[in-house]
Write an enzyme that holds these catalytic residues in place. Structure first.
Site: not given
Length: 452
Positions: A141, A198
């Site tokens: 990251d 969902c």
């Protein structure tokens, strides 16, 4: 099969997975460097729409993000690793404790950048020892790398409707690390999407940050607003933030695949001072106290000003008269970003009519706390305390910051008795904020007086 006919790279790949698990990674898969090209095209469209907000680094070096081979032409395979940080508690429970701060689970323990990178380097050295001449680069990251699309391409999981990675055998709670290598390791099969119909992650979002499934508008995301955004939080979004002062776990926490989440590395266990700390205690943090409390945490990189901006917003959303003294404390901070959001918080807690009345100079915290409960409504505009500042009260208090003794001891955050108040909270009863040197802060006071 004769041993001479065995593929040494296939054997190395199996051994690599075993070593990754021995080091504590939950899973290890390999992606083709071209696996993020399609995601790179979507990224370009996302940036072109301005949905990255003021994260200029997302727009920088788009070519590198879109294709690892542009970032490093020598790469032949990308090894993707998953590191679990599954919480041991319900991360949404703190949202009902409005005098407490909700800090994202990933930031309650040690900084994942340091922990994951250390493991990646160990695994990378192991790989080089097994295949001399191999070159590697490790990323956590911290570089223009699209970790989530590469992880999906490697089969670690799929990007869910909330755009985060979801794994059938790991849920949503894990960090990602990448090892770029010159070894031509065979890629694993990409993961299939199992979100189905969902919509839990979309429907739970407090700020409606998902304009469509699989698409995030960062400008409305609480994680962006409380971590990446450097300036003021847009006023319409402040009430929706609640007590979330650093990040937001709502969309992750409601994912039904979390029932298969694996236990977290002990390094990510929540530290007591970062798990639901009191908003009042956080409002007392000076610079030294902030740095001490969040040493070794990703929160430290956000900086004190942005952090206390978020604390001020949470105080304004608390509807708790007991936090009025904390809001006044922040209204006298040295940072304009903090003062402006504190003005908004006071408008919410006191109501517009009470904002022209200010506790007198030198009033201690215990007295302020007692007076906060007398006639002060939560955003109702109820009558404020009738005590007026004494003669000679300083007008320029907003230029002064709380003393270094206020909140400098990180271990004492929840044990502060309120016996001693910073002397910087001196103010005047009428026209408070009108003399602030920052025009934006003066505007926040004006808006608070009109709307609360």
């Amino acid at each position: 099969m004769d041993s001479a006919a065995r593929d040494p790279l296939a054997d190395l790949r199996l051994a690599l997975g075993a070593e990754a698990q021995a080091l504590g990674f939950a899973d290890c898969r390999v992606a083709d460097p071209a696996g993020a090209v399609a995601a790179g095209r979507r990224l370009r469209a996302w940036v072109a729409d301005g949905q990255h907000g003021d994260m200029a680094w997302m727009a920088d070096r788009l070519d590198w993000r879109a294709d690892p081979r542009t970032l490093w032409p020598a790469v032949r395979a990308v090894v993707m690793l998953a590191e679990p940080y599954t919480p041991a508690h319900d991360p949404l429970a703190v949202l009902d404790q409005r005098d407490r701060a909700a800090i994202s689970v990933y930031a309650q323990g040690r900084d994942y950048h340091d922990v994951v990178k250390r493991r990646l380097k160990r695994l990378g050295r192991w790989l080089i020892d097994r295949a001399p001449g191999t070159e590697i680069k490790v990323f956590v990251d911290t570089a223009p790398v699209m970790e989530k699309p590469l992880a999906a391409a490697a089969g670690l999981g799929w990007q869910g409707k909330h755009t985060n990675l979801v794994a059938r055998r790991g849920g949503s709670w894990f960090f990602l690390g990448a090892i770029f290598t010159t070894l031509p390791l065979a890629p694993d099969e990409p993961a299939q999407d199992h979100c189905g119909s969902c919509r839990r992650c979309l429907d739970v979002c407090p700020t409606d940050a998902f304009p469509a499934p699989y698409r995030l508008d960062a400008r409305r995301c609480i994680s962006y607003l409380t971590i990446e955004l450097k300036g003021p939080i847009p006023r319409p979004l402040r009430p929706l933030i609640g007590n979330r002062i650093y990040g937001c776990d709502d969309c992750l926490a409601v994912c039904p695949w979390n029932r298969f989440a694996v236990a977290a590395n002990a390094a990510y266990a929540a530290q007591p001072a970062r798990a639901a700390p009191s908003l009042d205690a956080l409002s007392r943090l000076d610079d030294a106290g902030f740095r001490a409390l969040f040493a070794g945490s990703p929160i430290k990189r956000t900086g004190r000003a942005r952090f206390l901006r978020n604390v001020a917003v949470a105080i304004g959303n608390s509807a708790d008269p007991a936090l009025v003294p904390a809001a006044w404390r922040l209204a006298a901070d040295a940072e304009p970003l903090v003062r402006g959001h504190a003005a908004w918080a006071l408008g919410r807690l006191l109501g517009p009519e009470a904002l022209d009345r200010r506790p007198c100079a030198g009033t201690d915290d215990e007295a302020l706390d007692r007076r906060a409960g007398k006639g002060i409504g939560a955003g109702t505009g109820a009558e404020a305390p009738d005590r007026r500042p004494s003669t000679g009260t300083r007008v320029g208090a907003l230029d002064r910051r709380p003393s270094d003794g206020a909140g400098s001891d990180a271990e004492a955050l929840d044990g502060y008795t309120g016996a001693e108040a910073p002397d910087s909270r001196a103010g005047i009863a009428v026209g408070w904020g009108d003399d602030d040197p920052d025009p934006w802060v003066r505007e926040e006071w004006a808006l608070a007086r009109r709307a609360g």
